[in-house]
Design a protein around this motif. Structure first.
Motif, PDB file in Angstrom:
ATOM      1  N   ASN A 153      -4.095   4.532   9.581  1.00 54.18           N
ATOM      2  CA  ASN A 153      -4.672   5.873   9.437  1.00 54.18           C
ATOM      3  C   ASN A 153      -3.676   6.832   8.797  1.00 54.18           C
ATOM      4  OD1 ASN A 153      -7.129   5.210  10.426  1.00 54.18           O
ATOM      5  ND2 ASN A 153      -6.993   6.402  12.303  1.00 54.18           N
ATOM      6  N   ALA A 154      -2.426   6.748   9.231  1.00 57.75           N
ATOM      7  CA  ALA A 154      -1.407   7.645   8.687  1.00 57.75           C
ATOM      8  C   ALA A 154      -1.224   7.427   7.188  1.00 57.75           C
ATOM      9  CB  ALA A 154      -0.090   7.440   9.425  1.00 57.75           C
ATOM     10  N   VAL A 155      -1.193   6.161   6.772  1.00 59.99           N
ATOM     11  CA  VAL A 155      -1.031   5.851   5.354  1.00 59.99           C
ATOM     12  C   VAL A 155      -2.287   6.228   4.568  1.00 59.99           C
ATOM     13  CG1 VAL A 155      -0.683   3.987   3.686  1.00 59.99           C
ATOM     14  CG2 VAL A 155       0.627   4.015   5.814  1.00 59.99           C
ATOM     15  N   ASP A 165       2.116  12.070  10.540  1.00 56.88           N
ATOM     16  CA  ASP A 165       1.916  12.046   9.093  1.00 56.88           C
ATOM     17  C   ASP A 165       1.738  13.474   8.585  1.00 56.88           C
ATOM     18  OD1 ASP A 165      -1.060  12.809   8.722  1.00 56.88           O
ATOM     19  OD2 ASP A 165      -1.192  11.199  10.199  1.00 56.88           O
ATOM     20  N   LYS A 166       1.795  13.636   7.284  1.00 54.54           N
ATOM     21  CA  LYS A 166       1.624  14.949   6.656  1.00 54.54           C
ATOM     22  C   LYS A 166       0.413  14.931   5.735  1.00 54.54           C
ATOM     23  CE  LYS A 166       6.620  15.646   6.873  1.00 54.54           C
ATOM     24  NZ  LYS A 166       7.877  15.824   6.112  1.00 54.54           N
ATOM     25  N   GLY A 167      -0.647  14.290   6.256  1.00 52.98           N
ATOM     26  CA  GLY A 167      -1.869  14.165   5.469  1.00 52.98           C
ATOM     27  C   GLY A 167      -2.800  15.345   5.635  1.00 52.98           C
ATOM     28  N   TRP A 186       0.838  -1.201   0.000  1.00 48.56           N
ATOM     29  CA  TRP A 186       0.000   0.000   0.000  1.00 48.56           C
ATOM     30  C   TRP A 186       0.877   1.256   0.000  1.00 48.56           C
ATOM     31  CZ3 TRP A 186      -3.907   1.399   4.481  1.00 48.56           C
ATOM     32  CH2 TRP A 186      -4.802   2.364   4.017  1.00 48.56           C
ATOM     33  N   CYS A 187       1.931   1.213   0.815  1.00 48.05           N
ATOM     34  CA  CYS A 187       2.831   2.361   0.904  1.00 48.05           C
ATOM     35  C   CYS A 187       3.557   2.605  -0.427  1.00 48.05           C
ATOM     36  CB  CYS A 187       3.854   2.145   2.014  1.00 48.05           C
ATOM     37  SG  CYS A 187       3.136   2.093   3.677  1.00 48.05           S
ATOM     38  N   ILE A 188       3.971   1.523  -1.094  1.00 48.29           N
ATOM     39  CA  ILE A 188       4.650   1.656  -2.392  1.00 48.29           C
ATOM     40  C   ILE A 188       3.695   2.288  -3.406  1.00 48.29           C
ATOM     41  CG2 ILE A 188       5.628   0.362  -4.321  1.00 48.29           C
ATOM     42  CD1 ILE A 188       6.751  -1.616  -2.272  1.00 48.29           C
ATOM     43  N   GLN A 189       2.442   1.821  -3.377  1.00 50.14           N
ATOM     44  CA  GLN A 189       1.444   2.340  -4.312  1.00 50.14           C
ATOM     45  C   GLN A 189       1.224   3.839  -4.119  1.00 50.14           C
ATOM     46  OE1 GLN A 189      -2.305   0.336  -4.007  1.00 50.14           O
ATOM     47  NE2 GLN A 189      -3.284   1.542  -5.608  1.00 50.14           N
ATOM     48  N   LYS A 190       1.268   4.318  -2.859  1.00 54.15           N
ATOM     49  CA  LYS A 190       1.011   5.730  -2.564  1.00 54.15           C
ATOM     50  C   LYS A 190       2.285   6.552  -2.451  1.00 54.15           C
ATOM     51  CE  LYS A 190      -2.498   6.913  -0.149  1.00 54.15           C
ATOM     52  NZ  LYS A 190      -3.429   7.238   0.930  1.00 54.15           N
TER      53      LYS A 190
END
Length: 333
Positions: free
Chosen positions: A231-233, A257-259, A197-201
């Motif tokens: 939640n952070a991702v 996070d920086k969301g 998921w992290c790689i995708q985003k």
């Protein structure tokens, strides 16, 4: 209880007072009847009437005071035996209703326990084909197809995991096992789960922990990390998530996070069960259960959780672990 008793008997009391004035009125109108004698009789009858009221109050309120206890525990055993036909009728009705309510409550509890057991069994059964699906996806060579499949697999896995922990929440205290834990290992395990998921985003992790060892329960603490990292991702895009920790009597661990951040009016409610957002109310990816479960678990683990967030700049969730003495005292270690 005295006021209720007098109000219940107000018609009898008013009737008695009316009769006294009636007798005195007749004595004033009829010269043949001495007023002093009527006053004396009224005085004596009033004394007898007050004594009678006191006697009946002591006799009757015992039964009704017992009914107050019945209303709390649905058992009639503590209620005194009825003293009148009407009390006997009420006693019989309440006995039957109390027994019926206890039987219904017992049956509902049995059904809920059965449904919970069936759901837990179903979740465990579903995990088997999910594991097989994951192994199949790992062998796929088409990366363009593999990435979205792994993302959807991860969503299902996280939802099932959340449901599993939610259903086990009421037996959490029996399941706790406090031990020395390396939080860095737990964090890397959870990050590895979210890797696709992290790689995708386009999301990375920057980890800087001054201390890594705490006393806690690894299984439930992993779930807390999983919810906060998820939640952070979920609400970040092409940024690094910072995980920092401080050492001392009470270790702290922060996930920043920086969301999109959390609106100020939402901050007091983010740990409420079922709450999603007042601004992004139609966000279908939110269930309103993740942070609620996180708060319940951290409270059980004696971990304080604090939130600092600015809309558009991101959020920081900080876990403040208890010192070892507190863990020893509360957990009885």
């Amino acid at each position: 209880m005295i006021r209720a008793f007098l109000w219940e008997r107000k018609s009898w009391i008013l009737m008695f007072i009316f009769l006294q004035f009636f007798y005195l009125g007749i004595a004033f109108l009829d010269a043949a009847i001495p007023v002093a004698s009527i006053l004396y009789v009224s005085f004596l009858s009033s004394l007898f009437f007050l004594g009678f009221l006191f006697f009946r109050y002591q006799r009757e309120t015992r039964f009704y005071k017992g009914l107050e206890e019945w209303s709390r525990n649905f058992t009639i055993s503590g209620v005194p035996e009825p003293d009148s036909p009407f009390e006997n009728i009420l006693y019989t009705i309440l006995t039957e209703q109390g027994q019926s309510l206890k039987e219904a409550a017992s049956e509902n509890r049995r059904r809920l326990d059965q449904e919970k057991d069936d759901l837990l069994a179903w979740i465990h059964e579903v995990k088997t084909p999910l594991t097989a699906m994951h192994l199949i996806m790992e062998r796929m060579e088409n990366d363009a197809l593999k990435a979205p499949l792994k993302y959807e697999w991860l969503r299902i896995h996280l939802l099932l995991d959340q449901q599993l922990h939610q259903k086990r929440m009421d037996i959490m205290e029996n399941d706790l096992y406090i031990e020395r834990i390396d939080v860095e290992d737990l964090l890397y395990q959870e990050i590895k789960t979210l890797q696709s998921w992290c790689i995708q985003k386009g999301i990375g992790f920057d980890i800087d922990l001054a201390s890594t060892e705490v006393l806690s329960d690894s299984k439930w603490l992993s779930f807390v990390f999983r919810q906060l990292l998820t939640n952070a991702v979920k609400y970040s895009e092409a940024t690094d998530i910072e995980i920092t920790g401080t050492a001392g009597d009470q270790m702290t661990l922060s996930i920043r996070d920086k969301g999109r951040g959390i609106e100020p009016q939402d901050l007091p409610r983010i740990f409420d069960k079922g709450f999603t957002s007042t601004v992004h109310h139609n966000h279908s990816a939110s269930t309103g259960m993740g942070l609620y479960l996180t708060k319940v678990i951290t409270d059980s683990l004696l971990i304080k959780i604090e939130v600092d967030s600015t809309p558009g700049e991101g959020s920081t969730f900080t876990l403040i672990f208890p010192d070892r003495n507190e863990i020893h005292q509360v957990m009885g270690m």
